[in-house]
Design an enzyme around this catalytic site. Structure first.
Site, mmCIF file in Angstrom:
data_model
loop_
_atom_site.group_PDB
_atom_site.id
_atom_site.type_symbol
_atom_site.label_atom_id
_atom_site.label_comp_id
_atom_site.label_asym_id
_atom_site.label_seq_id
_atom_site.Cartn_x
_atom_site.Cartn_y
_atom_site.Cartn_z
ATOM 1 N NE ARG A 107 -3.833 0.634 1.808
ATOM 2 C CZ ARG A 107 -5.138 1.100 2.862
ATOM 3 N NH1 ARG A 107 -5.075 1.919 3.622
ATOM 4 N NH2 ARG A 107 -6.239 0.412 2.258
ATOM 5 C CG HIS A 134 -8.609 0.408 -2.644
ATOM 6 N ND1 HIS A 134 -7.833 -0.419 -2.308
ATOM 7 C CD2 HIS A 134 -9.412 1.065 -1.351
ATOM 8 C CE1 HIS A 134 -8.284 -0.774 -1.073
ATOM 9 N NE2 HIS A 134 -8.810 0.188 -0.398
ATOM 10 C CD GLN A 137 -13.016 -1.036 -0.605
ATOM 11 O OE1 GLN A 137 -12.041 -0.800 0.362
ATOM 12 N NE2 GLN A 137 -14.304 -1.329 -0.171
ATOM 13 C CG ASP A 230 -13.348 7.207 -0.403
ATOM 14 O OD1 ASP A 230 -13.443 6.943 0.963
ATOM 15 O OD2 ASP A 230 -12.385 7.109 -1.098
ATOM 16 C CB CYS A 272 -14.117 1.960 0.647
ATOM 17 S SG CYS A 272 -13.733 3.856 0.565
ATOM 18 N NE ARG A 317 -11.029 -4.457 0.932
ATOM 19 C CZ ARG A 317 -10.104 -3.437 1.079
ATOM 20 N NH1 ARG A 317 -10.493 -2.657 2.099
ATOM 21 N NH2 ARG A 317 -8.966 -3.515 0.557
HETATM 22 N N1 NVA Z 1 -9.969 7.324 -0.881
HETATM 23 C C1 NVA Z 1 -9.607 7.108 0.266
HETATM 24 C C2 NVA Z 1 -9.858 5.545 0.336
HETATM 25 C C3 NVA Z 1 -9.307 4.798 1.749
HETATM 26 C C4 NVA Z 1 -9.604 3.194 1.770
HETATM 27 C C5 NVA Z 1 -8.094 7.297 0.510
HETATM 28 O O1 NVA Z 1 -7.216 6.929 -0.331
HETATM 29 O O2 NVA Z 1 -7.961 7.648 1.602
HETATM 30 N N1 CP Z 2 -11.179 0.282 2.817
HETATM 31 C C1 CP Z 2 -9.799 0.398 3.135
HETATM 32 O O1 CP Z 2 -9.130 0.066 2.290
HETATM 33 O O2 CP Z 2 -9.782 0.446 4.499
HETATM 34 P P1 CP Z 2 -8.301 0.565 5.331
HETATM 35 O O3 CP Z 2 -7.528 2.073 4.812
HETATM 36 O O4 CP Z 2 -8.704 0.578 6.476
HETATM 37 O O5 CP Z 2 -7.526 -0.415 4.799
#
Ligand code: NVA
Ligand code: CP
Length: 333
Positions: A107, A134, A137, A230, A272, A317
């Site tokens: 990540r 993502h 997801q 989101d 998400c 997930r």
């Molecule tokens: N769009 C959000 C998704 C988190 C799972 C981010 O990148 O922070």
């Molecule tokens: N939805 C998601 O990716 O959550 P986290 O950031 O907690 O992994």
């Protein structure tokens, strides 16, 4: 049969409609296996590294539990634990990890980094979120839709809010591949990048998905099956942007009034997560004191209301990441 073995999972557009459907169906099967305590040790004896440059609750927990359920060993690292990108290049780190681990989850910020890891490591690499995409997801999200409605055919998902982020971009492209209609309601400055729109249109021309991007919420949510939102500010964005984001995005808040505009009793609400739906976080408290908002992208009433499937989606997930791991590293297909 779909060719998964040894392949990385970096973005959904690397996979065909059939392959994504296979992963969704396999996720549902693995959920059933877990519920009925049927063993599924597809990755017995494998070693997996999980690397996080950004925080994570769901993705980290899901990869960890999924790998263990599959019989693999897991090591979890924060980016700061490694020389990665500071004293050693991503390519060099990848070559080392590839000689020790059978697969790597990453990540991070840049999609290019996860792509480099995959190329240089020689083992499957799974994208646990980048600024661009993502993909894990997406399998959970469309799995949730399929479980809920029994089919993806003819369904419409409307994304409301900041549509120029990883999740919105991915929903647009993945929906287009799968043939799910994707509507987007967002202010012009937060609508998907043109490059992403063009990519989605190419897939939609093949699958028959209808794509509709507008700043008119009422029009976008009318008769939709799913409302998805989101955060208004994704990880990595400057917190100084909150004031202008709140002003821009408030008309796109998912609340009871917006939900009523679907004119459909069966519409489900997805997110998400993590979500700013109440004042139970430090960030929400600070923003409440500064701007007087009790909720951001979704109200508490809708988040905890009967249309919400957000925690089913979060649980999925686990099952979907397990399907991705087993398909790409095990001898399943
Ligand atoms: N769009 C959000 C998704 C988190 C799972 C981010 O990148 O922070
Ligand atoms: N939805 C998601 O990716 O959550 P986290 O950031 O907690 O992994």
């Amino acid at each position: 049969m779909a060719g998964f073995k040894g392949k990385s999972f970096l973005k959904t557009s690397d996979y065909t409609k059939f392959e994504l459907e296979t992963l969704i169906d396999f996720s549902i099967e693995l959920k059933h296996k877990k519920r009925h305590q049927l063993p599924h040790p597809y990755l017995k004896g494998k070693n997996i590294a999980l690397i996080f440059e950004k925080p994570s609750t769901r993705t980290r927990a899901a990869f960890s539990v999924a790998a263990k359920d599959l019989g693999a060993h897991v090591d979890t690292y924060s980016a700061g634990d490694f020389h990665l990108g500071v004293k050693e290049s991503i390519a060099d780190t990848a070559q080392v990890l590839g000689r020790m681990y059978d697969g790597i989850e990453f990540r991070g910020f840049q999609q290019a980094h996860v792509e480099t890891l995959s190329l240089a490591s020689g083992v499957p690499v799974w994208n646990g979120l980048t600024d661009e995409w993502h993909p894990t997801q997406m399998i959970a999200d469309f799995m949730t839709l399929k479980e809920h409605f029994g089919t993806l055919e003819g369904k419409t998902l409307t994304y409301v809010g900041d549509a120029r982020n990883n999740v919105a971009h991915d929903l647009l492209v993945t929906g287009a591949i799968l043939g799910v209609n994707i509507h987007i309601a967002a202010p012009e400055s937060a609508q998907p990048d043109l490059e992403v729109q063009h990519l989605a249109e190419t897939f939609a021309a093949k699958s028959g998905a209808q794509l509709h991007i507008t700043n008119n919420v009422q029009e976008a949510v009318y008769q939709t099956d799913v409302i998805y939102t989101d955060v208004w500010l994704s990880m990595g964005r400057e917190t100084s942007e909150w004031g202008s984001r709140i002003e821009l995005m408030l008309p796109y808040q998912v609340n009871a009034e917006l939900l009523a505009q679907t004119h459909q009793p069966h519409t489900i609400v997805m997110h998400c997560l993590p979500a700013f739906h109440d004042l139970e976080t430090k960030t929400a408290q600070t923003l409440y004191q500064q701007f007087g908002v009790e909720a951001m992208e979704i109200t508490d009433e809708v988040f905890n209301g009967k249309h919400s499937v957000v925690f089913e989606q979060a649980e999925n997930r686990l099952h979907s990441i397990k399907a991705i791991l087993a398909a790409t590293l095990g001898d399943v297909f």
